[in-house]
Scaffold this motif. Structure first.
Motif, PDB file in Angstrom:
ATOM      1  N   LYS A 173      -4.677  10.633  -1.709  1.00 16.39           N
ATOM      2  CA  LYS A 173      -4.896  11.474  -0.548  1.00 16.39           C
ATOM      3  C   LYS A 173      -5.836  12.634  -0.876  1.00 16.39           C
ATOM      4  CE  LYS A 173      -3.297  10.490   2.730  1.00 16.39           C
ATOM      5  NZ  LYS A 173      -3.688   9.433   3.708  1.00 16.39           N
TER       6      LYS A 173
ATOM      7  N   GLU B 147      -3.476   4.664  -2.322  1.00 17.94           N
ATOM      8  CA  GLU B 147      -4.410   5.583  -1.664  1.00 17.94           C
ATOM      9  C   GLU B 147      -4.211   6.992  -2.206  1.00 17.94           C
ATOM     10  OE1 GLU B 147      -5.785   7.577   2.547  1.00 17.94           O
ATOM     11  OE2 GLU B 147      -4.542   5.772   2.626  1.00 17.94           O
TER      12      GLU B 147
ATOM     13  N   HIS C 104       2.876  10.450   1.999  1.00 14.42           N
ATOM     14  CA  HIS C 104       1.636  10.405   2.763  1.00 14.42           C
ATOM     15  C   HIS C 104       1.099  11.780   3.151  1.00 14.42           C
ATOM     16  CE1 HIS C 104      -0.799  10.143   6.471  1.00 14.42           C
ATOM     17  NE2 HIS C 104      -1.295   9.049   5.898  1.00 14.42           N
TER      18      HIS C 104
ATOM     19  N   ASP D 173       0.787   5.812  -0.672  1.00 13.88           N
ATOM     20  CA  ASP D 173      -0.022   7.021  -0.728  1.00 13.88           C
ATOM     21  C   ASP D 173       0.506   7.930  -1.826  1.00 13.88           C
ATOM     22  OD1 ASP D 173      -1.415   6.647   2.045  1.00 13.88           O
ATOM     23  OD2 ASP D 173       0.729   6.454   2.460  1.00 13.88           O
TER      24      ASP D 173
ATOM     25  N   SER E 188     -11.496  -0.351   2.859  1.00 14.19           N
ATOM     26  CA  SER E 188     -10.392  -0.590   3.778  1.00 14.19           C
ATOM     27  C   SER E 188     -10.738   0.190   5.033  1.00 14.19           C
ATOM     28  CB  SER E 188      -9.069  -0.113   3.176  1.00 14.19           C
ATOM     29  OG  SER E 188      -7.994  -0.399   4.057  1.00 14.19           O
TER      30      SER E 188
ATOM     31  N   MET F 240      -7.899   3.691  -3.971  1.00 13.51           N
ATOM     32  CA  MET F 240      -8.862   3.941  -2.901  1.00 13.51           C
ATOM     33  C   MET F 240      -8.634   5.343  -2.351  1.00 13.51           C
ATOM     34  SD  MET F 240      -7.300   1.620   0.201  1.00 13.51           S
ATOM     35  CE  MET F 240      -5.686   1.983   0.919  1.00 13.51           C
ATOM     36  N   SER F 241      -9.630   5.838  -1.640  1.00  9.58           N
ATOM     37  CA  SER F 241      -9.515   7.153  -1.021  1.00  9.58           C
ATOM     38  C   SER F 241     -10.572   7.284   0.062  1.00  9.58           C
ATOM     39  CB  SER F 241      -9.704   8.262  -2.057  1.00  9.58           C
ATOM     40  OG  SER F 241      -9.579   9.553  -1.459  1.00  9.58           O
TER      41      SER F 241
ATOM     42  N   GLU G 232       0.858  -1.187   0.000  1.00 11.65           N
ATOM     43  CA  GLU G 232       0.000   0.000   0.000  1.00 11.65           C
ATOM     44  C   GLU G 232       0.889   1.230   0.000  1.00 11.65           C
ATOM     45  OE1 GLU G 232      -2.237   3.321   2.145  1.00 11.65           O
ATOM     46  OE2 GLU G 232      -0.409   2.282   2.757  1.00 11.65           O
TER      47      GLU G 232
ATOM     48  N   VAL H  91     -11.648   4.170   1.649  1.00 12.12           N
ATOM     49  CA  VAL H  91     -11.010   4.057   2.950  1.00 12.12           C
ATOM     50  C   VAL H  91     -12.007   4.621   3.960  1.00 12.12           C
ATOM     51  CG1 VAL H  91      -8.933   4.470   4.300  1.00 12.12           C
ATOM     52  CG2 VAL H  91      -8.823   4.547   1.798  1.00 12.12           C
TER      53      VAL H  91
END
Length: 261
Positions: free
Chosen positions: A115, A113, A60, A47, A202, A146-147, A45, A168
């Protein structure tokens, strides 16, 4: 259209921000952390944040300070500038998504992910999602996006319709999310899952027993969770979750022999 999550995302524990260990010179979201996860056969995973020149930096925080000691925001720097900035006291610098995709090269599942721009999960999305979609175009391997921001996930439905999408999710506690109580309460019940044609969530391990999470699992959603920090936590999480995003220990799993070469 729902795009199902590949089975690799459910069979390989997923290293949170890659398999990082700052004490060993592998900061989070770094090349070294990615390579360590690959060596162990874990999923990864990462970011991404938008740069000033419209690229997706693998990082991140909104601010550079915690990970680099520099002042300012990621979005105020170009990717070449960011690529010259050291992560902590390591020899690592900030990579971009295209480079990380090249490192992974389809060998393990990669969970990206996206952000949120300002922490309020509003509709001001598009440039970062476009950068992610461009980077993923033609990528040969299991990847998903994903977010926390449902607007971001909805944008990916248009920009990269063939890439699996997820939300998320968490309890959206007041101390962690600067938005109205009404909006936090709404988001905690995951109302956008169907609208954005998500295939998975998630969810925060602290909130896994939420009835809505259990309901989505019964309806066929893949349930992942974050962030698991011990084998004991993993055991508890797997009562609900099909897979875990972990850090701080090395989970065991059965299909190491299936690592792509």
């Amino acid at each position: 259209m729902n795009v199902l999550l590949p089975t690799e995302f459910l069979t390989r524990p997923i290293a949170h921000r890659a398999l990082h260990d700052a004490s060993d010179g592998r900061p989070e979201n770094s090349r070294g952390a990615v390579n360590a996860a690959l060596a162990h056969g874990y999923g990864i995973e990462i970011d991404v944040q938008l740069t000033s020149d419209g690229r997706a930096a693998v990082f991140h925080d909104h601010s550079l300070e915690r990970m680099t000691g520099r002042e300012g925001l990621v979005r105020e720097r170009s990717m070449p500038e960011l690529a010259s900035i050291s992560l902590g006291n390591s020899n690592e610098t900030i990579p971009d998504l295209v480079e990380v995709l090249g490192l992974v090269a389809g060998r393990v599942p990669l969970l990206i992910e996206i952000k949120d721009r300002d922490g309020t999960l509003g509709p001001g999305v598009g440039p970062l999602e476009g950068a992610v979609a461009r980077a993923l175009a033609g990528y040969d391997g299991p990847a998903a996006v994903m977010s926390f921001n449902p607007h971001s996930v909805a944008a990916m439905q248009t920009l990269a319709p063939g890439v699996p999408r997820g939300l998320v999710t968490c309890a959206f506690r007041e101390t962690e999310w600067p938005m109205s109580q009404a909006r936090r309460t709404e988001l905690a019940e995951i109302p956008d899952y169907g609208r954005v044609s998500a295939a998975f969530i998630s969810h925060d391990i602290r909130d896994l027993e939420r009835p809505r999470v259990l309901e989505l699992g019964q309806l066929g959603a893949s349930i992942l969770c974050w962030t698991v920090r011990s084998a004991e936590e993993e055991h508890r999480a797997r009562v609900v979750a099909a897979n875990v995003t972990f850090e701080g220990y090395l989970p065991d799993f059965a299909d190491r022999s299936q690592l792509r070469s």
